[in-house]
Design an enzyme around this catalytic site. Structure first.
Site, PDB file in Angstrom:
ATOM      1  N   HIS A 201       0.847  -1.239  -0.028  1.00 45.75           N
ATOM      2  CA  HIS A 201       0.043   0.075   0.034  1.00 45.75           C
ATOM      3  C   HIS A 201       0.841   1.279   0.004  1.00 45.75           C
ATOM      4  CE1 HIS A 201      -3.232  -2.603   1.684  1.00 45.75           C
ATOM      5  NE2 HIS A 201      -3.389  -2.607   0.314  1.00 45.75           N
TER       6      HIS A 201
ATOM      7  N   ASN B 196      -0.594 -14.544  14.925  1.00 45.94           N
ATOM      8  CA  ASN B 196      -1.825 -13.527  14.995  1.00 45.94           C
ATOM      9  C   ASN B 196      -2.226 -13.413  16.424  1.00 45.94           C
ATOM     10  OD1 ASN B 196      -2.351 -11.853  12.738  1.00 45.94           O
ATOM     11  ND2 ASN B 196      -3.012 -13.540  11.516  1.00 45.94           N
TER      12      ASN B 196
ATOM     13  N   CYS C 283       8.938  12.022 -16.600  1.00 45.42           N
ATOM     14  CA  CYS C 283       8.126  11.904 -17.597  1.00 45.42           C
ATOM     15  C   CYS C 283       7.024  13.084 -17.556  1.00 45.42           C
ATOM     16  CB  CYS C 283       7.385  10.666 -17.399  1.00 45.42           C
ATOM     17  SG  CYS C 283       6.052  10.499 -16.287  1.00 45.42           S
TER      18      CYS C 283
HETATM   19 ZN   LIG Z   1       6.736   9.764 -14.396  1.00 49.87          ZN
END
Ligand SMILES: [Zn+2]
Length: 283
Positions: A127, A247, A165
């Site tokens: 994440h 757990n 980019c």
């Molecule tokens: Zn980029």
């Protein structure tokens, strides 16, 4: 419990390619608040949860405004808490298993960077990370200090742009509704396909698509050939992966028998015990 710790240590030593999956459970032991628990960030501040749900859409619609808003006002408390947080013995135990050459990678749902702080090298942050930035076009990641966000704000040059980019840069942390970055999701699946041992720590793995990883691994079978007593040739299909859960409570993985066994307790207590047993076996 002790018996299972010894069993886990043996399974790890005998494994060829072991990986770990981690979730909030390993972080809360470093006093990182969760989001939906009794004293979770969103339980206490439902408005923040509402904003979190809208964040990705608002960023795509107007990245300049999104950045201006997130840079104005005080920094959220939980980001400051994350910066101060330190790894706990569970994080260090996983880093040590990697140094020993047993653990090949850590796939984590946590965005706090604690595995890297503890010394783990091959970490896939499913994440994303709160301490990195990422280009939404080409997926390149950057350290936060590679951009002088305050200067960009003053000069009216927001949003930050990717030097490779010119795509829009966002926080690397994956927002609601945002796809998992393709490099991470691809590599994680590959790890789940490759491993012969999966150590699941502090996660019930109910949030998809992360939750697919143990299920993908569970379905894998290896074929072994053998002759029966009557001389008939047999091909037997046996599970290709041992899945161990550490757990606090049984989870759907336990109930659906996706894990082979559950060692019940705190990751910060059990993982170091497993490492101790591994050392004894290897002596
Ligand atoms: Zn980029």
């Amino acid at each position: 419990m002790e018996e299972l710790v010894v069993r886990a240590a043996r399974d790890l030593v005998n494994s060829r390619y072991a990986i770990a999956l981690t979730g909030a459970g390993i972080s809360t032991e470093s006093r990182i608040p969760d989001f939906r628990g009794p004293s979770g960030i969103w339980t206490k501040d439902p408005e923040a949860e509402r904003r979190a749900y809208l964040a990705y859409q608002s960023l795509l619609e107007d990245p300049k405004r999104w950045w201006e808003e997130s840079l104005s006002g005080p920094r959220p408390r939980f980001i400051e808490d994350l910066e101060k947080a330190m790894p706990n013995p569970g994080h260090y135990a996983l880093a040590e298993l990697e140094t020993m050459g047993i653990l090949k990678s850590v796939l984590t749902q946590n965005v706090d960077g604690l595995h890297e702080k503890a010394g783990s090298k091959n970490v896939l942050e499913y994440h994303g990370s709160m301490f990195k930035l990422r280009c939404i076009s080409c997926g390149s990641r950057f350290a936060q200090d590679e951009f002088d966000l305050e200067k960009l704000r003053v000069k009216d040059k927001l949003p930050p742009r990717c030097p490779k980019c010119t795509g829009v840069i966002k926080s690397d942390g994956v927002f609601f509704g945002e796809p998992i970055p393709s490099d991470v999701s691809h590599l994680s699946l590959e790890e789940a396909w490759k491993c012969d041992l999966m150590l699941i720590c502090g996660t019930s793995a109910v949030v998809y698509p992360f939750a697919e990883l143990p299920r993908v691994a569970r379905q894998r079978r290896t074929e072994t050939e053998g002759k029966t007593e009557t001389g008939i040739y047999m091909v037997e299909k046996i599970p290709a992966v041992t899945i161990i859960e550490v757990n606090a409570e049984p989870t759907p993985l336990t109930e659906e028998r996706i894990s082979d066994y559950l060692i019940r307790g705190k990751t910060g207590e059990i993982l170091p015990k497993i490492v101790e047993e591994v050392k004894k076996i290897r002596q």
